[in-house]
Structure formats: structure tokens, C-alpha cells
Design a protein around this motif. Structure first.
Motif, mmCIF file in Angstrom:
data_model
loop_
_atom_site.group_PDB
_atom_site.id
_atom_site.type_symbol
_atom_site.label_atom_id
_atom_site.label_comp_id
_atom_site.label_asym_id
_atom_site.label_seq_id
_atom_site.Cartn_x
_atom_site.Cartn_y
_atom_site.Cartn_z
ATOM 1 N N ALA A 67 -10.196 -24.615 33.224
ATOM 2 C CA ALA A 67 -9.860 -24.721 34.800
ATOM 3 C C ALA A 67 -9.439 -23.397 35.089
ATOM 4 O O ALA A 67 -8.895 -22.719 34.209
ATOM 5 C CB ALA A 67 -8.956 -25.789 34.893
ATOM 6 N N ILE A 68 -9.727 -23.155 36.405
ATOM 7 C CA ILE A 68 -9.414 -21.699 36.810
ATOM 8 C C ILE A 68 -8.334 -21.945 37.669
ATOM 9 O O ILE A 68 -7.678 -20.824 38.368
ATOM 10 C CB ILE A 68 -10.574 -20.777 37.114
ATOM 11 N N THR A 69 -7.771 -23.185 38.107
ATOM 12 C CA THR A 69 -6.687 -23.519 39.117
ATOM 13 C C THR A 69 -5.680 -24.290 38.477
ATOM 14 O O THR A 69 -5.955 -25.329 37.593
ATOM 15 C CB THR A 69 -7.335 -23.828 40.745
ATOM 16 N N GLU A 70 -4.595 -24.243 39.137
ATOM 17 C CA GLU A 70 -3.411 -25.285 38.832
ATOM 18 C C GLU A 70 -4.161 -26.817 38.906
ATOM 19 O O GLU A 70 -3.823 -27.518 38.164
ATOM 20 C CB GLU A 70 -2.183 -24.971 39.379
ATOM 21 N N ALA A 71 -4.597 -26.889 40.094
ATOM 22 C CA ALA A 71 -4.993 -28.070 40.584
ATOM 23 C C ALA A 71 -6.199 -28.817 39.689
ATOM 24 O O ALA A 71 -6.290 -29.788 39.422
ATOM 25 C CB ALA A 71 -5.594 -28.095 42.135
ATOM 26 N N GLU A 72 -7.120 -27.952 39.421
ATOM 27 C CA GLU A 72 -8.157 -28.408 38.585
ATOM 28 C C GLU A 72 -7.756 -28.833 37.108
ATOM 29 O O GLU A 72 -8.131 -29.773 36.631
ATOM 30 C CB GLU A 72 -9.132 -27.267 38.254
ATOM 31 N N ALA A 73 -6.717 -28.133 36.518
ATOM 32 C CA ALA A 73 -6.147 -28.420 35.395
ATOM 33 C C ALA A 73 -5.377 -29.523 35.198
ATOM 34 O O ALA A 73 -5.480 -30.572 34.546
ATOM 35 C CB ALA A 73 -5.266 -27.190 34.846
ATOM 36 N N LYS A 74 -4.473 -29.685 36.377
ATOM 37 C CA LYS A 74 -3.820 -30.904 36.456
ATOM 38 C C LYS A 74 -4.906 -32.025 36.488
ATOM 39 O O LYS A 74 -4.388 -33.455 36.137
ATOM 40 C CB LYS A 74 -2.828 -30.973 37.612
ATOM 41 N N SER A 75 -5.880 -31.869 37.431
ATOM 42 C CA SER A 75 -6.765 -33.148 37.734
ATOM 43 C C SER A 75 -7.650 -33.592 36.302
ATOM 44 O O SER A 75 -7.678 -34.728 35.998
ATOM 45 C CB SER A 75 -7.821 -32.495 38.738
ATOM 46 N N TRP A 76 -7.876 -32.565 35.683
ATOM 47 C CA TRP A 76 -8.736 -32.748 34.386
ATOM 48 C C TRP A 76 -7.597 -33.433 33.399
ATOM 49 O O TRP A 76 -8.193 -34.484 32.719
ATOM 50 C CB TRP A 76 -9.209 -31.565 33.783
ATOM 51 N N LEU A 77 -6.570 -33.004 33.201
ATOM 52 C CA LEU A 77 -5.466 -33.704 32.314
ATOM 53 C C LEU A 77 -5.324 -35.138 32.644
ATOM 54 O O LEU A 77 -5.183 -35.967 31.815
ATOM 55 C CB LEU A 77 -4.242 -32.714 32.276
#
Length: 113
Positions: free
Chosen positions: A27-37
Motif C-alpha cells: 500500500a502506498i497510503t495510510e488509508a490503503e494500508a488500513k483498509s487492506w488490514l
């Protein structure tokens, strides 16, 4: 959650060679990372988090990953004693400077991930 493609490739190769670990998502953004997790709670064993992302920061990702009761490691170019302390307080199990990628790879291999 490393945002630089060249570092992702390097980590992918080194992790596979050291113990058969595989990167399952980036993920390249905080939002993408949180969403994927949130959407994949059982699809990972160790989260490797960079503090500097395209939008947001890894500081916001650490608690989300740590809440899954899995291993969380920070891999950043900006590691100081204060940053290390803050990351560990947020839930990181380990913190590595990007200049020491071999230590990160060894640590991940030791986790059996």
C-alpha cells in the motif's frame, strides 16, 4: 506497506531467499494500508511498515496492524531513539533503519513468517 517500488522488489527477493517469506500486499497510503488490514485480517503474519507514505503516515498504520495480534515491524529511513520508542509504544515489535535491511530480513525469518 513500503511505498517505494524498488524497495518492494528488493525486500520481496531478500525475504524469499532468506526464509521463503512472501509479500502478500503493498500500500502506498495510510488509508490503503488500513483498509487492506481490515479486509484481510487472516492473510498476513508480519506487517512491514514504512513511516513515510504518499498520504498519511505509518504511525497511523502501526496501531491498526498491532490490534490484529500479529507481528509489526517498522522499516524507515528516519529511525532515531525517539522514533523507535514511539513506534514501540504504538505496538511495533521491532524497528529497523532502511540502511540495515539485512537485519530486517533476519528478524522476519526468525519469526517464521
Amino acid at each position: 506497506m513500503e511505498d517505494r517500488h524498488d524497495m518492494q522488489v528488493l525486500l520481496r527477493e531478500r525475504l524469499a531467499a532468506a526464509g521463503g517469506s512472501a509479500i502478500v500486499a503493498t500500500a502506498i497510503t495510510e488509508a490503503e494500508a488500513k483498509s487492506w488490514l481490515a479486509e484481510h485480517p487472516d492473510d498476513w503474519d508480519v506487517a512491514i511498515i514504512d513511516l513515510v507514505l504518499d498520504q498519511g503516515s505509518g504511525f497511523g498504520v502501526i496501531p491498526r496492524a498491532a490490534s490484529a495480534a500479529k507481528k509489526v515491524v517498522v522499516f524507515s529511513s528516519y529511525v532515531t531513539d525517539g522514533i523507535r520508542w514511539h513506534c514501540e509504544r504504538l505496538g511495533a515489535d521491532a524497528v529497523f533503519d532502511k540502511s540495515d535491511s539485512e537485519a530486517l530480513v533476519r528478524w522476519v525469518a526468525e519469526q517464521g513468517a
